[in-house]
Every structure is written in structure tokens, then in C-alpha cells.
Design an enzyme around this catalytic site. Structure first.
Site, PDB file in Angstrom:
ATOM      1  N   ARG A  77       0.716  -1.261   0.252  1.00  0.00           N
ATOM      2  CA  ARG A  77       0.003  -0.107  -0.199  1.00  0.00           C
ATOM      3  C   ARG A  77       0.713   1.211   0.048  1.00  0.00           C
ATOM      4  NH1 ARG A  77      -2.038  -3.722  -0.833  1.00  0.00           N
ATOM      5  NH2 ARG A  77      -4.653  -4.936   0.062  1.00  0.00           N
ATOM      6  N   SER A 133     -11.051  -0.580   3.300  1.00  0.00           N
ATOM      7  CA  SER A 133     -10.367  -0.475   4.750  1.00  0.00           C
ATOM      8  C   SER A 133     -10.233   0.877   4.792  1.00  0.00           C
ATOM      9  CB  SER A 133      -9.341  -1.725   4.554  1.00  0.00           C
ATOM     10  OG  SER A 133      -9.448  -2.932   4.062  1.00  0.00           O
ATOM     11  N   GLU A 187      -5.570   3.740   6.129  1.00  0.00           N
ATOM     12  CA  GLU A 187      -5.116   3.343   4.584  1.00  0.00           C
ATOM     13  C   GLU A 187      -6.006   4.297   3.656  1.00  0.00           C
ATOM     14  OE1 GLU A 187      -5.631  -0.485   3.584  1.00  0.00           O
ATOM     15  OE2 GLU A 187      -5.852  -0.195   1.688  1.00  0.00           O
TER      16      GLU A 187
HETATM   17  C1  LIG Z   1     -16.076  -1.661  -0.934  1.00  0.00           C
HETATM   18  C2  LIG Z   1     -14.606  -1.270  -1.182  1.00  0.00           C
HETATM   19  C3  LIG Z   1     -13.695  -2.286  -1.154  1.00  0.00           C
HETATM   20  C4  LIG Z   1     -12.678  -2.336  -1.751  1.00  0.00           C
HETATM   21  N1  LIG Z   1     -11.246  -3.034  -1.312  1.00  0.00           N
HETATM   22  C5  LIG Z   1      -9.891  -2.953  -1.581  1.00  0.00           C
HETATM   23  C6  LIG Z   1      -8.862  -4.042  -1.065  1.00  0.00           C
HETATM   24  O1  LIG Z   1      -9.459  -5.076  -1.163  1.00  0.00           O
HETATM   25  N2  LIG Z   1      -7.505  -3.251  -1.826  1.00  0.00           N
HETATM   26  C7  LIG Z   1      -7.732  -2.548  -2.314  1.00  0.00           C
HETATM   27  O2  LIG Z   1      -6.640  -2.252  -1.975  1.00  0.00           O
HETATM   28  N3  LIG Z   1      -8.379  -1.158  -1.965  1.00  0.00           N
HETATM   29  C8  LIG Z   1      -9.580  -1.305  -1.542  1.00  0.00           C
HETATM   30  N4  LIG Z   1     -10.819  -0.911  -1.773  1.00  0.00           N
HETATM   31  C9  LIG Z   1      -9.923   0.703  -1.596  1.00  0.00           C
HETATM   32  C10 LIG Z   1     -10.199   1.268  -2.893  1.00  0.00           C
HETATM   33  O3  LIG Z   1     -10.999   1.008  -3.510  1.00  0.00           O
HETATM   34  C11 LIG Z   1      -8.834   1.237  -3.543  1.00  0.00           C
HETATM   35  O4  LIG Z   1      -7.965   2.194  -2.889  1.00  0.00           O
HETATM   36  C12 LIG Z   1      -8.764   2.223  -5.486  1.00  0.00           C
HETATM   37  O5  LIG Z   1      -7.271   1.784  -5.374  1.00  0.00           O
HETATM   38  C13 LIG Z   1      -9.437   3.896  -4.811  1.00  0.00           C
HETATM   39  O6  LIG Z   1      -8.722   3.396  -6.310  1.00  0.00           O
HETATM   40  P1  LIG Z   1      -9.953   5.311  -6.479  1.00  0.00           P
HETATM   41  O7  LIG Z   1      -9.670   5.719  -7.809  1.00  0.00           O
HETATM   42  O8  LIG Z   1     -11.361   5.137  -6.119  1.00  0.00           O
HETATM   43  O9  LIG Z   1      -8.907   6.328  -5.641  1.00  0.00           O
HETATM   44  P2  LIG Z   1      -9.224   7.698  -4.656  1.00  0.00           P
HETATM   45  O10 LIG Z   1     -10.614   7.729  -3.545  1.00  0.00           O
HETATM   46  O11 LIG Z   1     -10.439   8.582  -6.242  1.00  0.00           O
HETATM   47  O12 LIG Z   1      -8.207   9.178  -4.379  1.00  0.00           O
HETATM   48  C14 LIG Z   1      -7.449   7.861  -3.490  1.00  0.00           C
HETATM   49  C15 LIG Z   1      -5.740   7.967  -3.986  1.00  0.00           C
HETATM   50  O13 LIG Z   1      -5.284   7.774  -4.769  1.00  0.00           O
HETATM   51  C16 LIG Z   1      -4.637   9.136  -5.510  1.00  0.00           C
HETATM   52  N5  LIG Z   1      -4.924   9.124  -6.899  1.00  0.00           N
HETATM   53  C17 LIG Z   1      -6.447   9.044  -7.415  1.00  0.00           C
HETATM   54  N6  LIG Z   1      -5.876   8.273  -9.086  1.00  0.00           N
HETATM   55  C18 LIG Z   1      -4.746   8.911  -9.078  1.00  0.00           C
HETATM   56  C19 LIG Z   1      -3.771   9.171 -10.407  1.00  0.00           C
HETATM   57  N7  LIG Z   1      -4.371   8.999 -11.161  1.00  0.00           N
HETATM   58  N8  LIG Z   1      -2.413  10.408  -9.811  1.00  0.00           N
HETATM   59  C20 LIG Z   1      -2.313   9.516  -8.472  1.00  0.00           C
HETATM   60  N9  LIG Z   1      -3.059   9.910  -7.748  1.00  0.00           N
HETATM   61  C21 LIG Z   1      -4.070   9.395  -7.727  1.00  0.00           C
HETATM   62  C22 LIG Z   1      -6.054   9.925  -4.862  1.00  0.00           C
HETATM   63  O14 LIG Z   1      -5.209  11.620  -4.935  1.00  0.00           O
HETATM   64  C23 LIG Z   1      -6.087  10.490  -3.537  1.00  0.00           C
HETATM   65  O15 LIG Z   1      -4.836  10.290  -2.165  1.00  0.00           O
HETATM   66  C24 LIG Z   1     -12.003  -0.373  -1.093  1.00  0.00           C
HETATM   67  C25 LIG Z   1     -12.936   0.124  -1.205  1.00  0.00           C
HETATM   68  C26 LIG Z   1     -14.188  -0.244  -0.713  1.00  0.00           C
HETATM   69  C27 LIG Z   1     -15.232   0.928  -1.321  1.00  0.00           C
END
Ligand SMILES: Cc1cc2nc3c(=O)[nH]c(=O)nc-3n(C[C@H](O)[C@H](O)[C@H](O)COP(=O)(O)OP(=O)(O)OC[C@H]3O[C@@H](n4cnc5c(N)ncnc54)[C@H](O)[C@@H]3O)c2cc1C
Length: 280
Positions: free
Chosen positions: A157, A204, A274
Site C-alpha cells: 500500500r 479498509s 489506509e
Molecule cells: C467496498 C470497498 C472495497 C475495497 N477493497 C479494496 C481492496 O480489496 N484492496 C484495496 O487495495 N483497496 C480496496 N478499497 C479501497 C479503494 O477502492 C482502493 O484504494 C482504490 O485503489 C482507490 O481508487 P480510487 O480511484 O477510488 O481512488 P480515490 O479514492 O479517488 O483516490 C485515492 C488516492 O489516490 C490518489 N489518486 C487517484 N487517482 C490518482 C492518479 N491518477 N494519480 C495520482 N494519484 C491518484 C488520490 O489523490 C488519493 O490520494 C476498497 C474500497 C471500497 C469502498
């Protein structure tokens, strides 16, 4: 590009909390993204908002969405370049279509490819970096460049991209042949059973300390089901905090603190968030 001033952010976070942002910009391509990054200050890149908690007051932030940068381009057999705004589920669909294997364990993670690469997201023993070949980023000097995987530091992570506040523009994956549909279906079903998907949440809340599970530590500390205002430590999965409908930003912040304090007192272990928190 589309620019909105005084934009309400609530619907842009999966926690369904968020105040009024100075600006919200949706960029259509890499040049627009470069322009915004070079010109604007206090930028926050947003993917699907599935890991981001946003303050519900006034925000002096320019949120930049890359969601329209969502192309998939086959460079050669198994070498696939993907725009950072692509919904990860669409990459899984593409793997099925092309019979590619390697990231099936991650099926059901609701983020974008950029969000997953940024924090080396993963599940069930697989991390997104397992299949990365290179990443195209915009660095802290506003320069667009491609970095081969062997030149990027990453671990559980954590990535150099996150530490140096770079922007992920695209990621190139290396896949083998042999998509395993059964794994995708199994883990999607598990998520439906074990995650509180019918209530707003950010997945998480805490990283797992080495060799341990945060969920177990939270249960041991007697904190499952704890409520503060509209926030609750989920009864379905104790490492998830859910919004029962009317949670405020401060409810979530306070319950995070209460869980960290409770776990520290009971087990001596310091949990680390996280989720990403946007304060202002
Ligand atoms: C129900 C549920 C289950 C989940 N299960 C998991 C799991 O099993 N494993 C896991 O790892 N995560 C999990 N997550 C967390 C999440 O989905 C992941 O962390 C995912 O990678 C976040 O992506 P996002 O596009 O929604 O990011 P966002 O929430 O939009 O952004 C998260 C971070 O990433 C940065 N970011 C986003 N896009 C970019 C980019 N292009 N360049 C630079 N920075 C960027 C943002 O600035 C921010 O700091 C879960 C979430 C939910 C709601």
C-alpha cells in the site's frame, strides 16, 4: 476540459460526505491534465473516491478528475496501456475478453486504475504492481515521463508515486494468457458477503500491521459496532467504517481516533490509516 466552481463534493466520495470545493475540473486528455497541473495550486487528483474522505466544510482545493482518460491500448500481445481514469472493473472485463490472467484476485475493488497504482492496491495476495510493466507519471516538476517498474519503489500500500505526490497518467500491464473466471466470481461473491456494500464506506480504514489483521485487533479491542454520531465500526467488517446516513466528517475523524486509541491501549499496536483524508 470542464471546470465547475463552488462544487459540492459529497457524491465524489464513496463515504457520501463532502463540502464545497473551490473548483472541480474534469480533464479530457493528457495535455489538459498537464496544463491544469502546471497552472493550479492545491490540487487533489480524484479517481472514483472509494478511498477518500472529504471534509464537509469549505475546501480550498481544486479537485481534478481523470475519469475521461480511460482508454485501453494493446501495445503488443499481452502488453496493455491503460488510462489512469479507467474503472478497474473495465480492465477485468478486458482481461476476460482477451483471455488475459494476472489480476483476477483484485476483481471487485471499486477504484480506478490510477487510484490502485498510486497506492499499490491489492487483495488476496496479489498487488496491482505484480502486473505493472511501466507507469506514465507527471512528476513534482510538472514533467510527463514514463518510468519502468524496476525504477519505481513500491511495497504494501505504498509507492514512490504516493510519497513524491506524482500523478499517474497511464499504466502499462504485462499479462499472460489464461483468464480464470472462477476466481473473479469467487472473490466478487466474497465481497458481497463480507463487505457492507449497502452503506457508504471507504473499504479498509486501516492498513494491516505486518503479520496481523486490523479487523481482528478491532474485534479484540471490543470496538466492533462502536458508534459516534452517524459513523459506525461496521458489524459486517470491523475494518470498515460506515456512514449510517447522516455522518459528519468529524464523526468519521473521531471514530478513527477512538479505534486507534482503543487498539493501542488493548494491544499496544498503532494502527495506520489506509484511507486518504482531504482536510481543506
Ligand atoms: C467496498 C470497498 C472495497 C475495497 N477493497 C479494496 C481492496 O480489496 N484492496 C484495496 O487495495 N483497496 C480496496 N478499497 C479501497 C479503494 O477502492 C482502493 O484504494 C482504490 O485503489 C482507490 O481508487 P480510487 O480511484 O477510488 O481512488 P480515490 O479514492 O479517488 O483516490 C485515492 C488516492 O489516490 C490518489 N489518486 C487517484 N487517482 C490518482 C492518479 N491518477 N494519480 C495520482 N494519484 C491518484 C488520490 O489523490 C488519493 O490520494 C476498497 C474500497 C471500497 C469502498
Amino acid at each position: 476540459m470542464k471546470l465547475y466552481k463552488n462544487h459540492i463534493m459529497k457524491e465524489h466520495s464513496n463515504m457520501k460526505i463532502g463540502g464545497v470545493a473551490k473548483e472541480y475540473i474534469e480533464v479530457e486528455n493528457k495535455n489538459e491534465l498537464l496544463e491544469v497541473i502546471r497552472e493550479k495550486e492545491n490540487i487533489f487528483i480524484l479517481g472514483n473516491g472509494t478511498n477518500t474522505l472529504i471534509n464537509d466544510g469549505e475546501l480550498n482545493t481544486t479537485f481534478v478528475s481523470l475519469k475521461p482518460i480511460n482508454y485501453i491500448e494493446e501495445k503488443s500481445e499481452g502488453l496493455v496501456e491503460v488510462g489512469a481514469g479507467l474503472d478497474f472493473s473495465e480492465l477485468i472485463d478486458y482481461m476476460e475478453e482477451k483471455n488475459y490472467t494476472g489480476l483476477e484476485n483484485l476483481a471487485g475493488i471499486p477504484g480506478t486504475v490510477g487510484g490502485l497504482v498510486f497506492m499499490n492496491g491489492g487483495a488476496h495476495g496479489t498487488e496491482i504492481f505484480d502486473r505493472i510493466s511501466s507507469v506514465e507519471i507527471i512528476d513534482d516538476k510538472g514533467e510527463l515521463r514514463r518510468i519502468e517498474k524496476e525504477n519505481i519503489k513500491f511495497s504494501y500500500r505504498v509507492t514512490e508515486i504516493k510519497e513524491k505526490k506524482w500523478v499517474v497518467v497511464s499504466a502499462t500491464f504485462k499479462f499472460d494468457k489464461g483468464y480464470i473466471k472462477e476466481i473473479v466470481e469467487r472473490y466478487k461473491m466474497k465481497r458481497n458477503e463480507n463487505h457492507p456494500l449497502n452503506e457508504p464506506n471507504l473499504g479498509s480504514t486501516f492498513k494491516n500491521p505486518e503479520g496481523l489483521f486490523s479487523a481482528r485487533l478491532i474485534i479484540e479491542a471490543g470496538l466492533q459496532g462502536k458508534k459516534i454520531g452517524g459513523a459506525e465500526v461496521s458489524m459486517v467488517h470491523p475494518n470498515f467504517i460506515v456512514n449510517k446516513g447522516d455522518a459528519k466528517f468529524t464523526d468519521i475523524i473521531e471514530i478513527i481516533k477512538a479505534v486507534k486509541d482503543g487498539v493501542k491501549i488493548k494491544t499496544g499496536i498503532e494502527l495506520e490509516e489506509e484511507i486518504i483524508i482531504v482536510e481543506n
